[in-house]
Design a protein around this motif. Structure first.
Motif, PDB file in Angstrom:
ATOM      1  N   THR A 103       0.815  -1.216   0.000  1.00 53.70           N
ATOM      2  CA  THR A 103       0.000   0.000   0.000  1.00 53.70           C
ATOM      3  C   THR A 103       0.848   1.266   0.000  1.00 53.70           C
ATOM      4  O   THR A 103       0.322   2.352  -0.190  1.00 53.70           O
ATOM      5  CB  THR A 103      -0.907   0.034   1.241  1.00 53.70           C
ATOM      6  N   GLY A 104       2.151   1.116   0.251  1.00 52.54           N
ATOM      7  CA  GLY A 104       2.994   2.294   0.388  1.00 52.54           C
ATOM      8  C   GLY A 104       2.999   2.848   1.795  1.00 52.54           C
ATOM      9  O   GLY A 104       3.573   3.899   2.063  1.00 52.54           O
ATOM     10  N   GLY A 105       2.381   2.121   2.728  1.00 56.49           N
ATOM     11  CA  GLY A 105       2.338   2.570   4.115  1.00 56.49           C
ATOM     12  C   GLY A 105       1.144   3.460   4.383  1.00 56.49           C
ATOM     13  O   GLY A 105       0.358   3.791   3.492  1.00 56.49           O
ATOM     14  N   ARG A 106       0.988   3.874   5.629  1.00 52.84           N
ATOM     15  CA  ARG A 106      -0.145   4.717   6.002  1.00 52.84           C
ATOM     16  C   ARG A 106      -0.012   6.122   5.443  1.00 52.84           C
ATOM     17  O   ARG A 106      -0.987   6.830   5.295  1.00 52.84           O
ATOM     18  CB  ARG A 106      -0.266   4.774   7.529  1.00 52.84           C
ATOM     19  N   GLN A 107       1.219   6.546   5.165  1.00 54.69           N
ATOM     20  CA  GLN A 107       1.442   7.855   4.561  1.00 54.69           C
ATOM     21  C   GLN A 107       2.307   7.665   3.326  1.00 54.69           C
ATOM     22  O   GLN A 107       3.502   7.434   3.427  1.00 54.69           O
ATOM     23  CB  GLN A 107       2.155   8.796   5.531  1.00 54.69           C
ATOM     24  N   ILE A 273       6.514   4.315  -0.329  1.00 55.73           N
ATOM     25  CA  ILE A 273       7.594   3.546   0.289  1.00 55.73           C
ATOM     26  C   ILE A 273       7.503   2.122  -0.239  1.00 55.73           C
ATOM     27  O   ILE A 273       6.706   1.313   0.239  1.00 55.73           O
ATOM     28  CB  ILE A 273       7.482   3.587   1.824  1.00 55.73           C
ATOM     29  N   LYS A 274       8.308   1.811  -1.240  1.00 53.97           N
ATOM     30  CA  LYS A 274       8.346   0.480  -1.839  1.00 53.97           C
ATOM     31  C   LYS A 274       9.775   0.202  -2.293  1.00 53.97           C
ATOM     32  O   LYS A 274      10.585   1.140  -2.412  1.00 53.97           O
ATOM     33  CB  LYS A 274       7.364   0.375  -3.005  1.00 53.97           C
ATOM     34  N   PRO A 275      10.136  -1.054  -2.538  1.00 51.89           N
ATOM     35  CA  PRO A 275      11.546  -1.388  -2.805  1.00 51.89           C
ATOM     36  C   PRO A 275      12.187  -0.578  -3.923  1.00 51.89           C
ATOM     37  O   PRO A 275      13.337  -0.147  -3.797  1.00 51.89           O
ATOM     38  CB  PRO A 275      11.488  -2.880  -3.161  1.00 51.89           C
ATOM     39  N   SER A 276      11.460  -0.348  -5.011  1.00 52.67           N
ATOM     40  CA  SER A 276      12.053   0.347  -6.156  1.00 52.67           C
ATOM     41  C   SER A 276      12.232   1.841  -5.916  1.00 52.67           C
ATOM     42  O   SER A 276      12.865   2.526  -6.724  1.00 52.67           O
ATOM     43  CB  SER A 276      11.184   0.132  -7.399  1.00 52.67           C
ATOM     44  N   ASN A 277      11.691   2.363  -4.810  1.00 53.43           N
ATOM     45  CA  ASN A 277      11.791   3.800  -4.541  1.00 53.43           C
ATOM     46  C   ASN A 277      12.599   4.087  -3.280  1.00 53.43           C
ATOM     47  O   ASN A 277      12.508   5.175  -2.719  1.00 53.43           O
ATOM     48  CB  ASN A 277      10.384   4.410  -4.410  1.00 53.43           C
ATOM     49  N   TRP A 292      19.186  -4.881   0.047  1.00 53.45           N
ATOM     50  CA  TRP A 292      17.908  -5.578  -0.103  1.00 53.45           C
ATOM     51  C   TRP A 292      17.417  -6.129   1.237  1.00 53.45           C
ATOM     52  O   TRP A 292      16.225  -6.094   1.535  1.00 53.45           O
ATOM     53  CB  TRP A 292      18.040  -6.711  -1.119  1.00 53.45           C
ATOM     54  N   PHE A 293      18.342  -6.620   2.055  1.00 53.88           N
ATOM     55  CA  PHE A 293      17.978  -7.169   3.362  1.00 53.88           C
ATOM     56  C   PHE A 293      17.309  -6.103   4.227  1.00 53.88           C
ATOM     57  O   PHE A 293      16.231  -6.322   4.791  1.00 53.88           O
ATOM     58  CB  PHE A 293      19.228  -7.708   4.063  1.00 53.88           C
ATOM     59  N   THR A 296      13.854  -4.715   2.914  1.00 51.70           N
ATOM     60  CA  THR A 296      12.712  -5.578   3.231  1.00 51.70           C
ATOM     61  C   THR A 296      12.124  -5.206   4.581  1.00 51.70           C
ATOM     62  O   THR A 296      10.899  -5.120   4.751  1.00 51.70           O
ATOM     63  CB  THR A 296      13.137  -7.056   3.230  1.00 51.70           C
ATOM     64  N   HIS A 297      12.991  -4.959   5.561  1.00 50.40           N
ATOM     65  CA  HIS A 297      12.506  -4.591   6.893  1.00 50.40           C
ATOM     66  C   HIS A 297      11.861  -3.205   6.891  1.00 50.40           C
ATOM     67  O   HIS A 297      10.896  -2.961   7.635  1.00 50.40           O
ATOM     68  CB  HIS A 297      13.661  -4.644   7.895  1.00 50.40           C
ATOM     69  N   ILE A 298      12.369  -2.291   6.072  1.00 49.05           N
ATOM     70  CA  ILE A 298      11.749  -0.966   5.973  1.00 49.05           C
ATOM     71  C   ILE A 298      10.327  -1.093   5.434  1.00 49.05           C
ATOM     72  O   ILE A 298       9.391  -0.452   5.931  1.00 49.05           O
ATOM     73  CB  ILE A 298      12.597  -0.044   5.073  1.00 49.05           C
ATOM     74  N   ILE A 299      10.147  -1.942   4.417  1.00 51.42           N
ATOM     75  CA  ILE A 299       8.809  -2.164   3.854  1.00 51.42           C
ATOM     76  C   ILE A 299       7.888  -2.780   4.902  1.00 51.42           C
ATOM     77  O   ILE A 299       6.719  -2.391   5.034  1.00 51.42           O
ATOM     78  CB  ILE A 299       8.897  -3.073   2.615  1.00 51.42           C
ATOM     79  N   ILE A 300       8.397  -3.745   5.667  1.00 49.46           N
ATOM     80  CA  ILE A 300       7.585  -4.369   6.722  1.00 49.46           C
ATOM     81  C   ILE A 300       7.123  -3.318   7.729  1.00 49.46           C
ATOM     82  O   ILE A 300       5.954  -3.292   8.137  1.00 49.46           O
ATOM     83  CB  ILE A 300       8.386  -5.485   7.422  1.00 49.46           C
TER      84      ILE A 300
END
Length: 482
Positions: A103-107, A273-277, A292-293, A296-300
């Motif tokens: 979803t890109g997060g809440r914001q 907020i997604k991996p490619s950005n 990448w490691f 992944t945690h930032i996206i979570i």
């Protein structure tokens, strides 16, 4: 004979089509697109009531297929059939349900730094900071930023310690009065960035390999053929690290907040907020695998913001005794947890589209990155003496998402050793996250106790729907732990 087909067609048309929302609200179960009302059968189920309560309000096709069922059980199911879920594909024109996506997060567009009153606002932004992490720092801390930019190149050639001593030993304050004066001008976000920077630089100083190409230098190896790490930090590194840690009320160590929560920027500042950005602000190795490691945690953590909003809504529903809202929010929480497990966690195992290799190779993680972020025993110069520290390295277990879910749902760890480890990790968590956890833990009652206490006061089918929604959330939590 001629009326047989039309009659069969009318029977199919007369079958009730049931929305997924109604399935959830009534605690019914979907199996192969068909909806069953199991509320009157729960207590008679040969496998026990808990199995059925765990799938109430959702699709249980996988669970049903996993277990062998007798012909008598299949006949019993026909008596419990109530209709067809309208999200099931019953004709060629029907469209399958859309899969969960990021979803890109809440914001999707976060606040600017100068608009932030508090760096952390868990209720509004989840466990990521309210604004994108700070990239630049004022003097004298700007030297740390410049050194971190070339850290991977210096460490791979074994020149980091020499460069750090040359650039920082005479430039950074080392007594408390000077350090406090330099820290007082920093905002909360800048202090977090400084804590992260010092974590990277101090660990690179301790664990970075020596320069094997330096003339006349003899490199001693341990029994496993590894170069020994340093176990002492000089005052020009240890004192700023200790002082900024005291200001933030955390341990002097690179923690999860330092390498994940405060260590990213968006390539497109207005993008999601997604991996490619995303890119990391600081790295040890410069490898794609490291980036990448941690991404992944930032996206979570970004997607975990939906979990936090659900926890807030669940708390309000229990406070207001609003059973309908509680049921809906438990389903929302389950979906948010399922998104983390089914969409976010697999990002770690993404393969490159060019050569199909893993974006984060386990070998490179364990042998190139892991040596920098392991737990340490270190002696630091403190004031006029020395002090020994035993410090835990950054870990996904320092994320506050699951402890927050545990606290509100009423999940207890049965392992005393695990409870102690989780408690120790909380010393490395931002204090605002700890305060949020304490508020959930000190709530009048957990969801588990609330649901148990309402069994005799609400309608039976409603209670079974509540119990099923609660157990479904527990199942999603287990997706992270098994």
């Amino acid at each position: 004979m001629g009326n047989a087909c039309p009659q069969r067609r009318r029977d199919v048309e007369d079958i009730r089509r049931i929305s997924l929302q109604e399935v959830r609200s009534r605690g019914w179960v979907i199996i192969f697109g068909k909806v069953y009302n199991l509320s009157e059968y729960v207590e008679r189920h040969p496998g026990g009531a808990d199995l059925l309560l765990g799938v109430a309000g959702r699709d249980a096709t996988v669970e049903f297929e996993t277990m062998r069922h007798s012909s008598a059980a299949l006949l019993q199911m026909e008596k419990l059939f109530v209709g067809i879920c309208d999200s099931a594909k019953t004709s060629e024109s029907s469209e399958p349900a859309k899969p969960l996506q990021l979803t890109g997060g809440r914001q999707s567009s976060r606040l600017k730094i100068n608009q932030v009153d508090s760096w952390w606002n868990v209720e509004e932004c989840g466990f990521l900071p309210c604004a994108d992490p700070v990239k630049e720092l004022p003097a004298p801390w700007d030297r740390l930023v410049k050194l971190s930019e070339v850290l991977p190149s210096l460490t791979v050639h074994g020149k980091f310690r020499t460069a750090a001593e040359r650039e920082l030993s005479c430039a950074l304050p080392r007594n408390r009065a000077e350090i406090k004066e330099a820290l007082d001008v920093l905002s909360e976000g800048e202090a977090e960035s400084l804590h992260s920077l010092l974590g990277y630089i101090c660990l690179a100083y301790l664990h970075g390999p020596p320069d094997v190409y330096e003339k006349g230098q003899t490199v001693k190896l341990d029994i496993l053929g590894r170069r020994p790490d340093l176990d002492h930090l000089p005052a020009w590194l240890s004192m700023p690290w200790i002082c900024v840690s005291e200001r933030l009320e955390r341990r002097p160590m690179l923690d999860y907040a330092g390498c994940v929560l405060n260590n990213w920027e968006r390539l497109d500042p207005a993008g999601p907020i997604k991996p490619s950005n995303l890119r990391l602000l600081r790295r040890f190795t410069g490898l794609v695998d490291e980036e990448w490691f941690f991404k992944t945690h930032i996206i979570i953590e970004s997607e975990g913001g939906h979990v936090i909003s659900s926890l807030e809504a669940i708390s309000c529903a229990m406070k207001d005794e609003n059973i309908h809202n509680l049921l809906q929010e438990l389903h929302t929480l389950e979906e948010a947890l399922w998104r983390l497990a089914s969409v976010c966690l697999p990002i770690m195992f993404t393969r490159s589209p060019s050569d199909h290799s893993l974006m984060c190779e386990p070998f490179l993680f364990f042998f190139r990155l892991r040596p920098y972020i392991k737990s340490i025993d270190v002696t630091m110069d403190v004031d006029d003496g020395k002090e020994a520290f035993t410090l835990n390295g950054p870990s996904g277990a320092m994320s506050t998402i699951l402890p927050a879910v545990d606290a509100l749902l009423g999940i207890k760890n049965t392992s005393a050793e695990l409870r102690e480890a989780v408690k120790a990790f909380e010393a490395y968590v931002p204090k605002e996250h700890r305060q949020f956890l304490d508020r959930l833990r000190n709530a009048p009652q957990s969801v588990k106790r609330f649901v148990e206490s309402r069994k005799s006061t609400v309608e039976e089918k409603t209670w079974y729907a509540l119990a099923g929604a609660f157990n479904a959330c527990i199942s999603r939590v287990l997706d992270f732990r098994w």
